[in-house]
Design an enzyme around this catalytic site. Structure first.
Site, mmCIF file in Angstrom:
data_model
loop_
_atom_site.group_PDB
_atom_site.id
_atom_site.type_symbol
_atom_site.label_atom_id
_atom_site.label_comp_id
_atom_site.label_asym_id
_atom_site.label_seq_id
_atom_site.Cartn_x
_atom_site.Cartn_y
_atom_site.Cartn_z
ATOM 1 N N PRO A 76 35.326 37.687 35.710
ATOM 2 C CA PRO A 76 36.057 36.920 36.723
ATOM 3 C C PRO A 76 35.113 36.021 37.502
ATOM 4 O O PRO A 76 33.990 36.411 37.812
ATOM 5 C CB PRO A 76 36.658 37.990 37.628
ATOM 6 C CG PRO A 76 36.652 39.244 36.810
ATOM 7 C CD PRO A 76 35.468 39.140 35.912
ATOM 8 N N CYS A 77 35.554 34.816 37.797
ATOM 9 C CA CYS A 77 34.724 33.885 38.567
ATOM 10 C C CYS A 77 34.995 34.091 40.051
ATOM 11 O O CYS A 77 35.670 33.307 40.705
ATOM 12 C CB CYS A 77 35.023 32.444 38.178
ATOM 13 S SG CYS A 77 33.954 31.246 38.998
ATOM 14 N N GLN A 78 34.487 35.190 40.565
ATOM 15 C CA GLN A 78 34.680 35.497 41.991
ATOM 16 C C GLN A 78 33.638 36.516 42.405
ATOM 17 O O GLN A 78 33.071 37.222 41.573
ATOM 18 C CB GLN A 78 36.079 36.059 42.235
ATOM 19 C CG GLN A 78 36.333 37.345 41.464
ATOM 20 C CD GLN A 78 37.792 37.753 41.502
ATOM 21 O OE1 GLN A 78 38.669 36.935 41.419
ATOM 22 N NE2 GLN A 78 38.034 39.046 41.608
#
Length: 347
Positions: A76-78
């Site tokens: 996930p890009c977070q």
């Protein structure tokens, strides 16, 4: 030669895994933090070693004895959260601001430790611009520092036999010298061909005759009467005409769940929003999990586990199986070419 070996990190429900299995790879290990994904693997892929693990940390013990040719994953890009841990408000702010806490960096740390010939990371296109581009800039530095050459490709799944417009970024890195890094060849590029062979209708038409089938995740949501009225106003291939709604039906912020698919076109992107997918082309309801899974090119014998909203997340967050298989076939050719050249030099 022996089967090529992969490790699938942040594996979710197994889109990458299934695509590579279809090309006869040996999946040595799959890992994710989601216990429902673990149950999905136990149900559908019981022979594959699954590790339930917080991949924000590098746990070398889970990789003992593994020497994968390829590492794949969709982190996930977070910024990652500390599951179940109590931390101060100051620490929370520090973690939120520190871009190195993003899980894409955790993925690259795992790649560096496993030292594969090739890695392949899938992510949303926002990874290139998030935090004013700082995340991607930092990521590029780290990849280069670990000795990998890499390229970035923005692919649309619809060009690879998936009946869905779904643009995602793929970062592919290799330690092979002097090899041009490339993407899989497009197989579905002609718009006329897309309409005939790669449509919503071609993959879900028969399911409209089945009202409910719990065993195959085909369970329609029970929509509220107000939403049913709204759905009846949505034209095929269009969205809710908000400017024509009565006061009774109006509200703010109608999203993708109020868009109706067109039967003779590819689908909108499957996203797991609010326990619902887009509206069926001709029925006044959202897609079922099975209909969405077919659009993501999962086979019907692949069963999703957990509450319905968890099943939606499993399907919506997945790499489409056919796109994963296209990558698997492409990467196999790269590695085989390298092995053949190496053998020729040795001879």
């Amino acid at each position: 030669m022996d089967k090529l070996r992969i490790v699938d990190l942040f594996c979710g429900s197994g889109g990458f895994t299934l695509g590579f299995l279809n090309e006869k790879y040996n999946v040595e290990l799959a890992a994710d933090i989601d216990p429902y994904c673990e149950k999905v693997y136990q149900k559908n892929l019981p022979k594959i070693k699954f590790v339930l693990s917080d991949l924000s940390k590098l746990n070398k013990n889970i990789f003992e004895g593994l020497k994968p040719d390829i590492v794949v994953g969709g982190p996930p890009c977070q910024g990652f959260s500390t599951i179940g841990a109590r931390i101060s408000s100051v620490e929370k702010k520090r973690k939120k601001k520190d871009i190195r806490n993003n899980l894409v960096f955790s993925f690259i740390e795992h790649v560096n430790y496993l030292n594969p010939k090739i890695f392949l990371m899938e992510n949303v296109s926002g990874i290139l611009t998030r935090e004013n581009g700082n995340i991607f800039s930092e990521l590029k530095k780290k990849i280069k520092n670990y000795g990998y050459r890499f390229e970035v490709f923005n692919l649309d799944a619809v060009n690879y036999g998936v009946p869905q417009y779904r643009k995602r970024v793929f970062i592919i890195g290799t330690k092979f010298d002097k090899y041009e890094i490339s993407k899989p060849n497009i197989t579905h590029g002609d718009s006329l061909f897309l309409e005939k062979e790669n449509t919503v209708n071609s993959v879900i038409k028969d399911l409209a005759k089945i009202k409910i089938d719990v065993t195959m995740n085909h369970v329609p949501l029970k929509h509220k009467p107000k939403n049913l009225k709204r759905y009846s106003l949505i034209p095929e291939g269009g969205r809710l005409p908000e400017n024509k709604l009565s006061k009774e039906l109006f509200r703010k912020n109608f999203g993708n769940t109020f868009k109706r698919l067109h039967r003779n076109k590819p689908s909108l992107t499957m996203v797991p929003g609010h326990n619902a997918f887009p509206i069926h082309p001709w029925l006044d309801r959202s897609l079922t999990v099975r209909e969405a899974a077919r659009i993501q090119t999962y086979p019907d014998n692949f069963i999703f586990i957990g509450p319905r909203h968890e099943q939606c997340i499993q399907v919506g967050n997945s790499v489409p199986v056919k796109l994963a298989q296209s990558w698997a076939k492409h990467l196999k050719k790269i590695i085989l070419k390298k092995i053949i050249k190496k053998n020729e030099k040795a001879a």
